[in-house]
Design an enzyme around this catalytic site. Sequence first.
Site, PDB file in Angstrom:
ATOM      1  N   ASP A  50       0.754  -1.677   2.749  1.00 19.10           N
ATOM      2  CA  ASP A  50      -0.250  -1.736   3.428  1.00 19.10           C
ATOM      3  C   ASP A  50      -1.226  -0.639   2.722  1.00 19.10           C
ATOM      4  O   ASP A  50      -0.655  -0.209   1.372  1.00 19.10           O
ATOM      5  CB  ASP A  50      -0.556  -1.419   4.704  1.00 19.10           C
ATOM      6  CG  ASP A  50      -1.759  -2.243   5.363  1.00 19.10           C
ATOM      7  OD1 ASP A  50      -2.730  -1.693   4.975  1.00 19.10           O
ATOM      8  OD2 ASP A  50      -1.736  -2.842   6.280  1.00 19.10           O
ATOM      9  N   HIS A 108      -2.149  -1.741  -0.546  1.00 14.94           N
ATOM     10  CA  HIS A 108      -3.396  -2.385  -0.364  1.00 14.94           C
ATOM     11  C   HIS A 108      -4.419  -1.373  -1.214  1.00 14.94           C
ATOM     12  O   HIS A 108      -5.682  -2.027  -1.484  1.00 14.94           O
ATOM     13  CB  HIS A 108      -3.972  -2.750   0.952  1.00 14.94           C
ATOM     14  CG  HIS A 108      -3.053  -3.595   1.619  1.00 14.94           C
ATOM     15  ND1 HIS A 108      -3.134  -4.300   2.767  1.00 14.94           N
ATOM     16  CD2 HIS A 108      -1.768  -4.445   1.110  1.00 14.94           C
ATOM     17  CE1 HIS A 108      -2.184  -5.033   3.140  1.00 14.94           C
ATOM     18  NE2 HIS A 108      -1.495  -5.307   2.270  1.00 14.94           N
TER      19      HIS A 108
END
Length: 609
Positions: free
Chosen positions: A403, A436
Amino acid sequence: MSIEALDYSPRPAKRRALAMTALTFGLTIAALPCFALDVPVNVQVPTLAYDEHQIILVWEKPANHRDIRDYNVYLNGKFLGSANANNNRVSPAKPYINRFYDEDTEGFHHRIAIHSFTATGLKADTEYRFTVRAVDAYGNESADSKAVVQRTNRLPQVFNVIRYGAKGDGKTVNTRAIQAAIDACTPGCKVLIPAGTFKTGALYLKSNMTLEIGRGATLLGSERGEDYPAKGYIQYPYSTTIRPASLINALPRDPHAEEHFENIRIVGKGIINGNGWKRLEDDTDELGRALPVYVASNNTRYMQDGILAKDQVQRAVASGMNVKDAYGQMRSSLITLRNVRNVFYGDFTVLNPAYHGIMNLETENVVMANTTHKTYDANNGDGIEFANSRGAMVFNNFFETGDDCVNFAAGTGAEAVKQKPQENVWVFNNYFRHGHGMIVAGSHTGAWIQNILAEDNVSDGTDVGLRMKSTNFMGGGVRNVVFRDSAIRNSVKQGFIFTLDYNDPNAILDYVRSDIAGKFQDIKVSDVTVENPAQAALAVKGDSAHDAFHERFDFSRVSFKGTAPATIDGLRNSSFKNVTFEGTTKNPWSISNSANLSFTHVIPQPPQQ
């Protein structure tokens, strides 16, 4: 040219050798260029960045640093080493940074500067005096910086968990034994996890202690949800959802109570493994090293993909919770600290959290240095996150995450205005591989995220470089951010994105929505190169329907390479200077619902509005 080619490490003796070489070839000393280099500023030892044998220094580049190629560190007046050479030894990010520039055969990318130094092999309880000098390509040095004096710690009392009955066999659940060692620890002590694999459930730290994961040691999270108290903590004071305890915690045992901590260090050459997900075959990275890859799961596949994640969600569903909420709420993070003043994370490796990586909630003065994060592609497996915290440094780390790599949050919705902002952060000399985003602000922006400096970082393969995200009902926003002197390559999505169009399918909306949209303002980006972003070089998405415009963006000396467009919607009062696009035959600019934008020495120029 590689970073190594710039690693001059000049000593006074080398300068004399350069002069002799000049004389040998019939040159004068004046033939060696010599400029008055500015002195490094604000040399300091970060919070708790020292122990009985080691001291870490960091410093700020002077305003005029164009001719600086390295920094030399002096200990008690004697040459100790150069920043670049030292960084090669201590930073897990540096080998990847070196390779990045080795592959930049056309010299497109901005060269970063290393401005930290780890002095090792020191004596306990001893005072040391350090100065730093800037160095140019010819070995010329600046004057000394202001001196910083630091004393190493006394030899601590060590509480080895084996003495309390812990077994490093990878099978025994050692929660009670390890917790007993922590509880017995006296102020200034060290709790040692020695070589071996020590399985455990949730552990609770206390003030004035060090938890060391020793070389060859793995602290392995139990796969049983029952080993993590379900009533662990509430993310925000107005939240209704209670998350389970993490593997390592500095939290009150009662999630509704308030308790303050101070002076906590988590260090060591070992591994902290959350045991969250099943592992796929390893990936071989650009250095020929094996990197773990975990199953990229979601709330429909956790039963087949999860380990601890599976058991925790399954238990929550069995108790009556719906699957979506159970998945978004009841998985344990790796580390969660709340209301802690002075924290240091150093050297260890992070693997496989069931949820987030390292969470810092309402903390003050947090430092993370020389750590390795290998959580790709564990769902929600962030690197390090800060929420409503003040003061942080993140440097010399390697991020390969499932993430966001470095993430900032500041509360949700209307009630967030009662909280303190997330502020005052310095992020530098890191390498970002998967994730991300390198630097991510939001989506929880309610109390404002502000005063962030991110510089001298390198990314190759993250989804986004600089990522800001919020919604039209989150409130607050992000302001006073400087992103500079960095290099980005192969972004899976955008080089930069600033959006109010963010949606998290696992988010639990347990807050009162704000009637004010999030907003991004006073953002400065300079001396950054972005190569081959897949979707967009730059994307700005305001929300003109709700009168939500971002403003006062300043992009200077930014170079894009590739065919990705630059789309701007909902931006005001902003400037773009010396921004170039290479490798495209089409005009990349698409601008709408924006006003008072200036473009100076921009190639190609955007169409007239």
